[in-house]
Design a protein around this motif. Structure first.
Motif, mmCIF file in Angstrom:
data_model
loop_
_atom_site.group_PDB
_atom_site.id
_atom_site.type_symbol
_atom_site.label_atom_id
_atom_site.label_comp_id
_atom_site.label_asym_id
_atom_site.label_seq_id
_atom_site.Cartn_x
_atom_site.Cartn_y
_atom_site.Cartn_z
ATOM 1 N N UNK A 226 48.476 67.829 -25.071
ATOM 2 C CA UNK A 226 48.773 67.274 -26.401
ATOM 3 C C UNK A 226 48.137 65.897 -26.544
ATOM 4 N N UNK A 227 47.138 65.745 -27.390
ATOM 5 C CA UNK A 227 46.469 64.451 -27.547
ATOM 6 C C UNK A 227 47.360 63.374 -28.172
ATOM 7 N N UNK A 228 48.541 63.752 -28.613
ATOM 8 C CA UNK A 228 49.460 62.770 -29.197
ATOM 9 C C UNK A 228 50.304 62.066 -28.127
ATOM 10 N N UNK A 229 50.428 62.670 -26.942
ATOM 11 C CA UNK A 229 51.281 62.122 -25.889
ATOM 12 C C UNK A 229 50.599 60.936 -25.213
ATOM 13 N N UNK A 230 51.380 59.884 -24.980
ATOM 14 C CA UNK A 230 50.918 58.713 -24.240
ATOM 15 C C UNK A 230 51.985 58.335 -23.215
ATOM 16 N N UNK A 231 51.587 57.597 -22.203
ATOM 17 C CA UNK A 231 52.515 57.139 -21.162
ATOM 18 C C UNK A 231 52.390 55.627 -21.053
ATOM 19 N N UNK A 232 53.532 54.947 -21.036
ATOM 20 C CA UNK A 232 53.546 53.487 -20.893
ATOM 21 C C UNK A 232 54.422 53.141 -19.687
ATOM 22 N N UNK A 233 53.845 52.372 -18.750
ATOM 23 C CA UNK A 233 54.502 52.046 -17.489
ATOM 24 C C UNK A 233 54.551 50.536 -17.291
ATOM 25 N N UNK A 234 55.460 50.116 -16.405
ATOM 26 C CA UNK A 234 55.528 48.711 -16.010
ATOM 27 C C UNK A 234 55.508 48.653 -14.484
ATOM 28 N N UNK A 235 54.401 49.099 -13.899
ATOM 29 C CA UNK A 235 54.158 49.192 -12.459
ATOM 30 C C UNK A 235 54.938 50.321 -11.797
ATOM 31 N N UNK A 236 56.234 50.406 -12.076
ATOM 32 C CA UNK A 236 57.063 51.431 -11.453
ATOM 33 C C UNK A 236 56.538 52.812 -11.848
ATOM 34 N N UNK A 237 56.227 53.643 -10.837
ATOM 35 C CA UNK A 237 55.764 55.005 -11.099
ATOM 36 C C UNK A 237 54.291 55.123 -11.407
ATOM 37 N N UNK A 238 53.544 54.017 -11.345
ATOM 38 C CA UNK A 238 52.125 54.056 -11.724
ATOM 39 C C UNK A 238 51.307 54.962 -10.812
ATOM 40 N N UNK A 239 51.642 55.013 -9.519
ATOM 41 C CA UNK A 239 50.878 55.847 -8.587
ATOM 42 C C UNK A 239 50.898 57.310 -8.994
ATOM 43 N N UNK A 240 52.013 57.758 -9.537
ATOM 44 C CA UNK A 240 52.125 59.157 -9.929
ATOM 45 C C UNK A 240 51.236 59.535 -11.095
ATOM 46 N N UNK B 289 42.759 60.120 -18.896
ATOM 47 C CA UNK B 289 43.162 59.682 -20.242
ATOM 48 C C UNK B 289 43.380 58.164 -20.240
ATOM 49 N N UNK B 290 42.336 57.381 -20.027
ATOM 50 C CA UNK B 290 42.521 55.924 -19.893
ATOM 51 C C UNK B 290 43.069 55.254 -21.144
ATOM 52 N N UNK B 291 42.887 55.880 -22.298
ATOM 53 C CA UNK B 291 43.390 55.283 -23.539
ATOM 54 C C UNK B 291 44.833 55.663 -23.825
ATOM 55 N N UNK B 292 45.386 56.601 -23.040
ATOM 56 C CA UNK B 292 46.753 57.049 -23.312
ATOM 57 C C UNK B 292 47.689 56.894 -22.110
ATOM 58 N N UNK C 223 54.921 58.220 -27.346
ATOM 59 C CA UNK C 223 54.925 57.555 -26.045
ATOM 60 C C UNK C 223 56.100 57.985 -25.157
ATOM 61 N N UNK C 224 55.781 58.160 -23.877
ATOM 62 C CA UNK C 224 56.785 58.375 -22.840
ATOM 63 C C UNK C 224 56.820 57.088 -22.019
ATOM 64 N N UNK C 225 57.977 56.450 -21.958
ATOM 65 C CA UNK C 225 58.112 55.103 -21.395
ATOM 66 C C UNK C 225 58.982 55.189 -20.149
ATOM 67 N N UNK C 226 58.503 54.625 -19.027
ATOM 68 C CA UNK C 226 59.214 54.857 -17.768
ATOM 69 C C UNK C 226 59.326 53.610 -16.908
ATOM 70 N N UNK C 227 60.532 53.372 -16.399
ATOM 71 C CA UNK C 227 60.800 52.442 -15.313
ATOM 72 C C UNK C 227 62.264 52.630 -14.909
ATOM 73 N N UNK C 228 62.769 51.762 -14.043
ATOM 74 C CA UNK C 228 64.182 51.835 -13.675
ATOM 75 C C UNK C 228 65.058 51.591 -14.907
ATOM 76 N N UNK C 229 66.230 52.217 -14.901
ATOM 77 C CA UNK C 229 67.114 52.129 -16.071
ATOM 78 C C UNK C 229 67.469 50.693 -16.418
ATOM 79 N N UNK C 230 67.686 49.862 -15.408
ATOM 80 C CA UNK C 230 68.060 48.475 -15.686
ATOM 81 C C UNK C 230 66.936 47.707 -16.367
ATOM 82 N N UNK C 231 65.680 48.123 -16.125
ATOM 83 C CA UNK C 231 64.530 47.455 -16.730
ATOM 84 C C UNK C 231 64.085 48.129 -18.026
#
Length: 307
Positions: A19-33, A41-44, A69-77
């Motif tokens: 799906x070209x509409x899906x994007x992922x936004x990370x804050x270091x946590x989980x970036x390796x995956x 998909x460097x733009x998404x 956007x799918x946004x991911x990190x620890x719940x507290x953050x």
């Protein structure tokens, strides 16, 4: 068995490809995956670094351009630290996203209280229009993740945990699922506490309902269950105790009823320990639940079949 978080990156990577509409936004946590997905998909696939407020703000900006956007990190953050941005950038602006957390209430005790978020669902409950999924197994997490990403422009929170039930159940993202039927009370088990609840209530004559979607709360499902099992209701949630008691009370507002909310206590446990020690300290192990549920509903041994 893989964990819910193990399942997260491969599932969302496939959704990025599909799906070209899906994007992922990370804050270091989980970036390796998402390393390979970022190459494709460097733009998404965007890693903002350790900037949680920016994490939410950037995701909301993407949503306003039409991305999902799918946004991911620890719940507290993800929920607690950038709560103002969650409230304004998504709620006030009418933007949607899928927030996917890790860490849950105390999945990584060695990380200390900064990495614990027992109040995340209660905090989101102060905002309007959020769907909240709390899967209890990696298979359920995959189903609910896919539903969340496909949910148009809705605001969705998916709470992943390292704790898991032994087997997954079919989930539809809407209704309570009846796991066991009884006549002396109703116990609602949320996500990964189901196994402990089933162990705790095996000799109690109670109905056990399973919830993997807690907002919106399935008021009609609870009402149906209490029609045959009585209106003593126990909620067992893997986050702050009492988070859903108001929802249960509202569901049964026109009938006499009692509600007991069990979950993580408000007092901070100032020890690291192990996950199982935190579970027991909060009274969420099967033995503690047996005493608390049995004492509340006053249920005796199950009646013989046909009695």
């Amino acid at each position: 068995m893989d964990t819910m978080r193990d399942r997260f990156a491969p599932v969302v990577t496939r959704l990025l490809d599909e799906d070209p509409r899906v994007a992922v936004v990370l804050a270091e946590i989980g970036a390796d995956g998402f390393a390979e997905a970022r190459r494709r998909h460097p733009d998404r696939v965007v890693n903002v670094g350790i900037r949680e407020q920016l994490l939410v703000g950037a995701a909301a900006g993407m949503a306003l351009t039409g991305l999902r956007p799918v946004v991911h990190t620890f719940a507290s953050f993800l929920v607690e630290r950038p709560f103002e941005q969650v409230k304004l950038d998504f709620g006030h602006q009418g933007a949607g996203a899928v927030l996917v957390s890790a860490g849950a209430s105390f999945d990584w005790p060695a990380g200390g209280y900064t990495h614990m978020a027992p109040g995340d669902v209660a905090l989101l409950d102060t905002l309007d229009g959020w769907t909240v999924h709390v899967p209890g197994h990696p298979d359920e997490a995959e189903t609910l993740l896919r539903q969340a990403v496909a949910a148009g422009d809705d605001k969705v929170y998916v709470r992943l945990s390292a704790q898991s039930n032994t087997r997954g159940l079919p989930v539809d993202g809407e209704r309570l699922r009846t796991v066991r039927e009884g006549r002396s009370g109703t116990v609602v088990a949320v996500g990964p506490v189901l196994d402990a609840v089933l162990d705790a209530t095996q000799d109690l004559d109670v109905t056990v309902l399973y919830a993997t979607t807690v907002r919106p709360f399935d008021a009609a499902g609870l009402r149906r269950a209490t029609g045959t099992s009585g209106t003593d209701v126990v909620l067992v949630e893997p986050y702050l105790a009492g988070t859903s008691t108001a929802a249960a009370n509202d569901a049964l507002a026109d009938v006499p009823h009692r509600v007991l909310g069990l979950g993580v206590g408000r007092a901070e446990l100032r020890r690291y320990g192990r996950v199982d020690e935190h579970v027991a300290a909060h009274g969420l192990d099967a033995r503690s639940l047996r005493a608390r549920i049995g004492g509340f509903v006053g249920a005796g041994r199950q009646a013989p079949v046909g009695a």
